[in-house]
Scaffold this motif. Sequence first.
Motif, PDB file in Angstrom:
ATOM      1  N   LYS A 174       0.831  -1.199   0.000  1.00 42.82           N
ATOM      2  CA  LYS A 174       0.000   0.000   0.000  1.00 42.82           C
ATOM      3  C   LYS A 174       0.867   1.252   0.000  1.00 42.82           C
ATOM      4  N   LYS A 175       0.339   2.302  -0.580  1.00 36.92           N
ATOM      5  CA  LYS A 175       1.031   3.573  -0.660  1.00 36.92           C
ATOM      6  C   LYS A 175       0.222   4.609   0.105  1.00 36.92           C
ATOM      7  N   GLN A 176       0.886   5.365   0.949  1.00 38.79           N
ATOM      8  CA  GLN A 176       0.201   6.386   1.730  1.00 38.79           C
ATOM      9  C   GLN A 176      -0.076   7.605   0.861  1.00 38.79           C
ATOM     10  N   VAL A 177      -1.318   8.093   0.912  1.00 40.65           N
ATOM     11  CA  VAL A 177      -1.720   9.293   0.187  1.00 40.65           C
ATOM     12  C   VAL A 177      -2.536  10.187   1.109  1.00 40.65           C
ATOM     13  N   THR A 178      -2.643  11.439   0.734  1.00 38.97           N
ATOM     14  CA  THR A 178      -3.505  12.363   1.464  1.00 38.97           C
ATOM     15  C   THR A 178      -4.724  12.621   0.596  1.00 38.97           C
ATOM     16  N   ILE A 179      -5.897  12.500   1.187  1.00 42.12           N
ATOM     17  CA  ILE A 179      -7.141  12.698   0.441  1.00 42.12           C
ATOM     18  C   ILE A 179      -8.129  13.435   1.341  1.00 42.12           C
ATOM     19  N   ARG A 180      -8.844  14.353   0.775  1.00 40.80           N
ATOM     20  CA  ARG A 180      -9.855  15.093   1.532  1.00 40.80           C
ATOM     21  C   ARG A 180     -11.214  14.437   1.317  1.00 40.80           C
ATOM     22  N   LEU A 181     -11.836  14.026   2.409  1.00 41.11           N
ATOM     23  CA  LEU A 181     -13.150  13.379   2.343  1.00 41.11           C
ATOM     24  C   LEU A 181     -14.151  14.178   3.159  1.00 41.11           C
ATOM     25  N   ASN A 182     -15.379  14.158   2.721  1.00 43.21           N
ATOM     26  CA  ASN A 182     -16.471  14.796   3.427  1.00 43.21           C
ATOM     27  C   ASN A 182     -16.620  14.138   4.797  1.00 43.21           C
ATOM     28  N   SER A 183     -16.857  14.921   5.827  1.00 40.74           N
ATOM     29  CA  SER A 183     -16.953  14.354   7.180  1.00 40.74           C
ATOM     30  C   SER A 183     -18.116  13.369   7.305  1.00 40.74           C
ATOM     31  N   ASN A 184     -19.201  13.589   6.569  1.00 39.43           N
ATOM     32  CA  ASN A 184     -20.315  12.633   6.591  1.00 39.43           C
ATOM     33  C   ASN A 184     -19.899  11.288   5.997  1.00 39.43           C
ATOM     34  N   THR A 185     -19.054  11.342   4.977  1.00 40.07           N
ATOM     35  CA  THR A 185     -18.553  10.112   4.358  1.00 40.07           C
ATOM     36  C   THR A 185     -17.674   9.346   5.336  1.00 40.07           C
ATOM     37  N   ILE A 186     -16.804  10.054   6.026  1.00 36.15           N
ATOM     38  CA  ILE A 186     -15.941   9.414   7.019  1.00 36.15           C
ATOM     39  C   ILE A 186     -16.780   8.791   8.133  1.00 36.15           C
TER      40      ILE A 186
END
Length: 71
Positions: A22-34
Amino acid sequence: MKKEYDFSKMKAVKNPYAKILKKQVTIRLNSNTIDYFKQMAKEVGIPYQVLIDSYLTDCAVTRRKLNMRWR
């Protein structure tokens, strides 16, 4: 168990899982999705990041396309 082991005669073996690491990435997700994935992960009993990775992996393997229509 031995007190000492002789590893000098051991042959090097490539990691068979190196291709799927696996490769670490930064991603912005909606708080409702999280929150959704955290709740689902709690029900299933696995970490939510593993659940998100599993879902995205399934999408990639099955070539699932997003059906999105802008108004």
